[in-house]
Design a protein around this motif. Structure first.
Motif, PDB file in Angstrom:
ATOM      1  N   GLU A 106       0.870  -1.165  -0.571  1.00 32.20           N
ATOM      2  CA  GLU A 106       0.112  -0.107   0.009  1.00 32.20           C
ATOM      3  C   GLU A 106       0.713   1.660   0.137  1.00 32.20           C
ATOM      4  N   THR A 107       1.822   0.893   1.013  1.00 29.59           N
ATOM      5  CA  THR A 107       3.364   2.012   1.279  1.00 29.59           C
ATOM      6  C   THR A 107       3.352   2.605  -0.952  1.00 29.59           C
ATOM      7  N   ALA A 108       3.891   0.953  -1.151  1.00 33.38           N
ATOM      8  CA  ALA A 108       4.812   2.372  -2.562  1.00 33.38           C
ATOM      9  C   ALA A 108       4.327   1.972  -3.807  1.00 33.38           C
ATOM     10  N   LEU A 109       2.825   0.994  -3.770  1.00 32.08           N
ATOM     11  CA  LEU A 109       1.985   1.486  -5.095  1.00 32.08           C
ATOM     12  C   LEU A 109       0.488   1.694  -4.751  1.00 32.08           C
ATOM     13  N   LYS A 110       0.441   3.186  -4.151  1.00 33.76           N
ATOM     14  CA  LYS A 110      -1.230   3.286  -3.632  1.00 33.76           C
ATOM     15  C   LYS A 110      -1.574   3.767  -4.889  1.00 33.76           C
ATOM     16  N   ASN A 111      -1.298   4.947  -4.993  1.00 33.06           N
ATOM     17  CA  ASN A 111      -1.349   5.579  -6.537  1.00 33.06           C
ATOM     18  C   ASN A 111      -1.950   5.062  -7.676  1.00 33.06           C
ATOM     19  N   GLN A 112      -0.758   4.129  -7.845  1.00 28.14           N
ATOM     20  CA  GLN A 112       0.188   3.167  -9.398  1.00 28.14           C
ATOM     21  C   GLN A 112      -0.675   2.761 -10.028  1.00 28.14           C
ATOM     22  N   ALA A 113      -1.640   1.694  -8.999  1.00 29.89           N
ATOM     23  CA  ALA A 113      -2.394  -0.188  -9.518  1.00 29.89           C
ATOM     24  C   ALA A 113      -3.359  -0.202  -9.039  1.00 29.89           C
ATOM     25  N   LEU A 114      -4.163  -0.732  -9.159  1.00 31.06           N
ATOM     26  CA  LEU A 114      -5.981  -1.166  -8.722  1.00 31.06           C
ATOM     27  C   LEU A 114      -5.226  -2.413  -7.904  1.00 31.06           C
ATOM     28  N   ASN A 115      -5.567  -2.214  -6.420  1.00 34.00           N
ATOM     29  CA  ASN A 115      -5.543  -3.323  -6.018  1.00 34.00           C
ATOM     30  C   ASN A 115      -4.064  -3.946  -5.478  1.00 34.00           C
ATOM     31  N   PRO A 116      -3.391  -2.270  -4.836  1.00 33.62           N
ATOM     32  CA  PRO A 116      -2.158  -3.182  -4.807  1.00 33.62           C
ATOM     33  C   PRO A 116      -1.469  -4.041  -3.512  1.00 33.62           C
ATOM     34  N   HIS A 117      -2.207  -4.907  -2.820  1.00 28.18           N
ATOM     35  CA  HIS A 117      -1.903  -5.319  -1.796  1.00 28.18           C
ATOM     36  C   HIS A 117      -2.433  -7.116  -2.601  1.00 28.18           C
ATOM     37  N   LEU A 118      -3.440  -7.102  -4.228  1.00 22.72           N
ATOM     38  CA  LEU A 118      -3.354  -8.296  -4.439  1.00 22.72           C
ATOM     39  C   LEU A 118      -2.618  -8.700  -5.604  1.00 22.72           C
ATOM     40  N   ARG A 119      -2.538  -7.296  -6.582  1.00 25.18           N
ATOM     41  CA  ARG A 119      -1.471  -8.155  -7.452  1.00 25.18           C
ATOM     42  C   ARG A 119       0.068  -8.108  -6.840  1.00 25.18           C
ATOM     43  N   LEU A 120       0.613  -7.416  -5.793  1.00 20.75           N
ATOM     44  CA  LEU A 120       2.334  -8.169  -6.048  1.00 20.75           C
ATOM     45  C   LEU A 120       2.152  -9.353  -4.775  1.00 20.75           C
ATOM     46  N   THR A 121       1.448  -9.144  -3.725  1.00 23.92           N
ATOM     47  CA  THR A 121       0.657 -10.751  -2.876  1.00 23.92           C
ATOM     48  C   THR A 121       0.898 -11.553  -4.354  1.00 23.92           C
ATOM     49  N   PHE A 122       0.289 -11.492  -5.620  1.00 23.96           N
ATOM     50  CA  PHE A 122       0.187 -12.426  -6.535  1.00 23.96           C
ATOM     51  C   PHE A 122       1.169 -13.088  -7.157  1.00 23.96           C
ATOM     52  N   PHE A 123       1.965 -11.827  -7.255  1.00 26.14           N
ATOM     53  CA  PHE A 123       3.162 -12.364  -8.107  1.00 26.14           C
ATOM     54  C   PHE A 123       4.293 -12.392  -7.014  1.00 26.14           C
ATOM     55  N   ARG A 124       4.752 -12.216  -5.864  1.00 22.27           N
ATOM     56  CA  ARG A 124       5.569 -12.265  -5.369  1.00 22.27           C
ATOM     57  C   ARG A 124       5.143 -13.493  -4.574  1.00 22.27           C
ATOM     58  N   THR A 125       4.299 -14.364  -4.313  1.00 21.35           N
ATOM     59  CA  THR A 125       3.997 -15.790  -4.107  1.00 21.35           C
ATOM     60  C   THR A 125       4.060 -16.374  -5.635  1.00 21.35           C
ATOM     61  N   VAL A 126       4.248 -16.400  -6.377  1.00 25.13           N
ATOM     62  CA  VAL A 126       4.542 -16.991  -7.631  1.00 25.13           C
ATOM     63  C   VAL A 126       5.311 -17.239  -7.883  1.00 25.13           C
ATOM     64  N   ASN A 127       6.176 -16.191  -7.750  1.00 24.63           N
ATOM     65  CA  ASN A 127       8.222 -16.315  -8.012  1.00 24.63           C
ATOM     66  C   ASN A 127       9.189 -16.655  -6.889  1.00 24.63           C
ATOM     67  N   LEU A 128       8.550 -16.360  -5.880  1.00 29.68           N
ATOM     68  CA  LEU A 128       8.960 -17.404  -4.469  1.00 29.68           C
ATOM     69  C   LEU A 128       8.854 -18.707  -4.874  1.00 29.68           C
ATOM     70  N   PHE A 129       7.751 -19.417  -5.091  1.00 29.40           N
ATOM     71  CA  PHE A 129       7.506 -20.668  -5.546  1.00 29.40           C
ATOM     72  C   PHE A 129       8.515 -21.015  -6.605  1.00 29.40           C
ATOM     73  N   SER A 130       8.627 -20.336  -7.558  1.00 31.36           N
ATOM     74  CA  SER A 130       8.958 -20.971  -8.810  1.00 31.36           C
ATOM     75  C   SER A 130      10.439 -20.096  -9.075  1.00 31.36           C
TER      76      SER A 130
END
Length: 611
Positions: free
Chosen positions: A40-64
């Motif tokens: 929320e601090t980094a992408l508050k006004n730059q993306a839609l629902n940043p908490h969902l967006r970055l949680t998805f990408f981080r989880t996929v990258n950590l796992f793969s």
């Protein structure tokens, strides 16, 4: 936050920067609240629902990408002290004086605001669809992460709260930098103990003095340096008892060997002399000036024995009397410092706070079964996940499936290593070959080619008619992941949609397809050997040509070159012409013109004309 007083800067020198494979096939506990706040601090006004967006990408990258088995931990009901500290922090950042507020201490709300709770619930739903285990702590999430790490259920914790060490964590990863050769900034408790000489109870004592998440102020007038100097004077077993004594107003005996760089040499037990011995004002050594004028003292050594040497600027006498005086002054200085610090602590009410100590030392941070915490990783629910992200993020289903492909291929290879009967990736693609070796930030990957096996019943992950549109989608800013661990491993898709390329870990490919991987390695070694054989004759031939083209002798000057290239006949003819030109006669000019017009070499003509 964690421990106040710039505690992370103190630990910075003990950080280890680990490589890509540091957490491969290891379990890691993640403080989800820290991720959400960071998003929320980094992408508050730059993306839609940043908490969902970055949680998805981080989880996929950590796992793969890093081969991690993540375990996500949620905050439970915060303690009243944590709620009060949270409100004080809010007032402080807002410029409001908390002392003038009418909020009663016992009436502080323990729950977070509704917006943050909604973000947490959205992320939990997303993680469950991805098949990740999610645990809820009784209180602080970092406390449960630390317990999982201390009990051996996970290998590390990912959090920026430094009080994870106070809860008992042994390995904390503060930050991740995926676009580097060493992406993990890791802190081990063993390194901190060896470097600072502080153990878990020492760190808790430091947090009580300088402030923490449950008491932001700490002890007024005591910073991190004073706190470290104080707690180092006691062992881990007695540190809490000594703090209780100081809090009650009892000043413990002065510790003469407080380990600090500013400390002087410990004082000796001998009693100081009643009066300081007189010193010479000229040389500065014990004795009188009058006596030293007659003969030099034992400390001054001169050749002529005419007298002492004049003392230099900043001179300090090293006699036993002066040394004793200096030690007494240092001891008195340290005793005064000790008394002042103890007085500052005794002014605090209810110090140390029993509730905070019990909170850090408690082991009941989560509800476990008899076998321990339930940590199970399942397969992603692809269809539900596509619907969820399409609704919340407005992404195209084909785009979501492509972003999930690295995670699905990693799961497929792991399952195939355990169960060789599984043949198709996402039910459509079969292993074809290993194309090449790719290196990213010093780490090797295999580029694996997957060929579509079924064309009638199931559609491609990327339909043919949408391939051009998807290539344009990949270049959009909103759909491109940014930030820490947010770059997606984008699969390459052929135009006809019949095969795909993914980047996989070499060891994982070897365990799933051992024959194909060994064959690829052998072919690669043969190619390297052929290149070496071809390059060796070429280098030998080029060296021979270079040697044959070299001149046999030393390079000559221009005059020497002309002398050596003249033929004997040309030289004799030139001499005759010179004699004829020197003899007087009418036909001399004609002879010169005749000679100049004859077929002589250019060098001879130049010599005849210009001498």
């Amino acid at each position: 936050m964690g421990v106040g007083g710039k505690f992370w800067e103190l630990l910075k020198s003990y950080a280890r920067f680990e490589g890509f494979d540091f957490l491969r096939d290891k379990k890691v506990a993640i403080d989800l609240s820290f991720w959400i706040v960071q998003h929320e601090t980094a992408l508050k006004n730059q993306a839609l629902n940043p908490h969902l967006r970055l949680t998805f990408f981080r989880t996929v990258n950590l796992f793969s990408k890093f081969g991690v088995f993540p375990v996500f931990v949620l905050d439970g009901t915060p303690s009243p002290l944590k709620s009060q500290a949270r409100m004080v922090r809010f007032f402080r950042f807002s410029g409001i004086d908390a002392s003038t507020s009418n909020v009663a201490e016992e009436g502080v709300s323990k729950e977070r605001n509704s917006t943050f709770k909604k973000c947490v619930n959205d992320c939990v739903e997303l993680l469950e669809l991805l098949g990740m285990p999610v645990l809820k702590a009784n209180g602080e999430a970092e406390a449960l992460c630390a317990r999982l790490n201390r009990d051996g259920h996970v290998d590390a914790c990912i959090t920026a709260d430094s009080d994870a060490f106070l809860f008992g964590a042994t390995c904390v990863i503060k930050s991740l930098r995926p676009n580097s050769k060493e992406p993990f900034e890791c802190y081990n408790m063993s390194d901190i103990e060896a470097g600072l000489g502080l153990k878990r109870k020492h760190l808790i004592a430091v947090s009580l003095l300088v402030g923490n998440d449950h008491d932001l102020n700490g002890v007024q007038g005591i910073g991190l340096d004073k706190a470290l100097r104080l707690v180092r004077g006691f062992s881990e077993d007695e540190i809490f008892d000594k703090l209780y004594e100081i809090g009650k107003g009892h000043v413990p005996l002065f510790q003469g060997e407080i380990r600090c760089a500013a400390d002087a040499t410990p004082c000796s037990d001998e009693s100081s002399p009643k009066a300081k011995q007189s010193h010479c004002s000229f040389c500065g050594h014990p004795g009188s000036k009058k006596a030293h004028f007659k003969s030099c003292c034992e400390y001054c050594i001169t050749d002529s024995n005419e007298g002492c040497l004049k003392k230099s600027q900043g001179f300090k006498c090293n006699c036993s009397s002066c040394d004793k005086v200096r030690k007494d002054k240092d001891k008195k200085k340290h005793e005064n410092w000790w008394i002042n610090v103890c007085n500052l602590i005794s002014k605090e009410t209810k110090f140390p706070n029993d509730e905070i100590i019990e909170m850090y030392m408690c082991n009941n941070h989560g509800e476990f079964t008899e076998k321990g915490p339930l940590l199970e990783w399942g397969d992603p629910k692809t269809d539900l996940l596509v619907d969820f992200l399409a609704y919340h993020q407005s992404w195209q289903p084909s785009y979501i499936r492509q972003r999930m492909l690295p995670m699905l291929s990693t799961l497929y290879l792991r399952e195939l290593a355990r169960n060789p009967n599984k043949t198709l990736l996402v039910g459509q693609y079969e292993f074809h070959s290993i194309q090449r070796v790719k290196i990213r930030y010093g780490h090797q990957y295999y580029e694996v080619k997957w060929k579509k096996a079924i064309s009638n019943e199931l559609s491609c992950a990327v339909p043919v008619e949408q391939s051009n549109m998807l290539e344009e989608e990949f270049t959009e800013v909103d759909d491109e992941p940014i930030g820490l661990l947010d770059e997606s491993i984008e699969p390459q898709i052929h135009v006809d949609g019949c095969w795909i390329l993914t980047d996989e870990n070499p060891e994982l490919v070897l365990s799933a397809f051992p024959e194909e991987a060994l064959k690829f390695r052998q072919e690669k070694e043969l190619k390297v050997m052929k290149r070496r054989k071809i390059s060796t004759p070429r280098s030998e031939g080029s060296s021979e040509m270079s040697e044959s083209s070299k001149p046999q002798g030393v390079q000559l000057s221009i005059t020497e070159f002309y002398r050596t290239t003249k033929t004997p006949s040309q030289a004799k003819l030139g001499e005759d012409l010179v004699k004829q030109s020197s003899s007087p006669g009418v036909g001399s000019s004609k002879q010169k013109r005749k000679v100049s017009g004859s077929k002589l070499s250019k060098a001879v003509r130049r010599r005849l004309l210009f001498g």
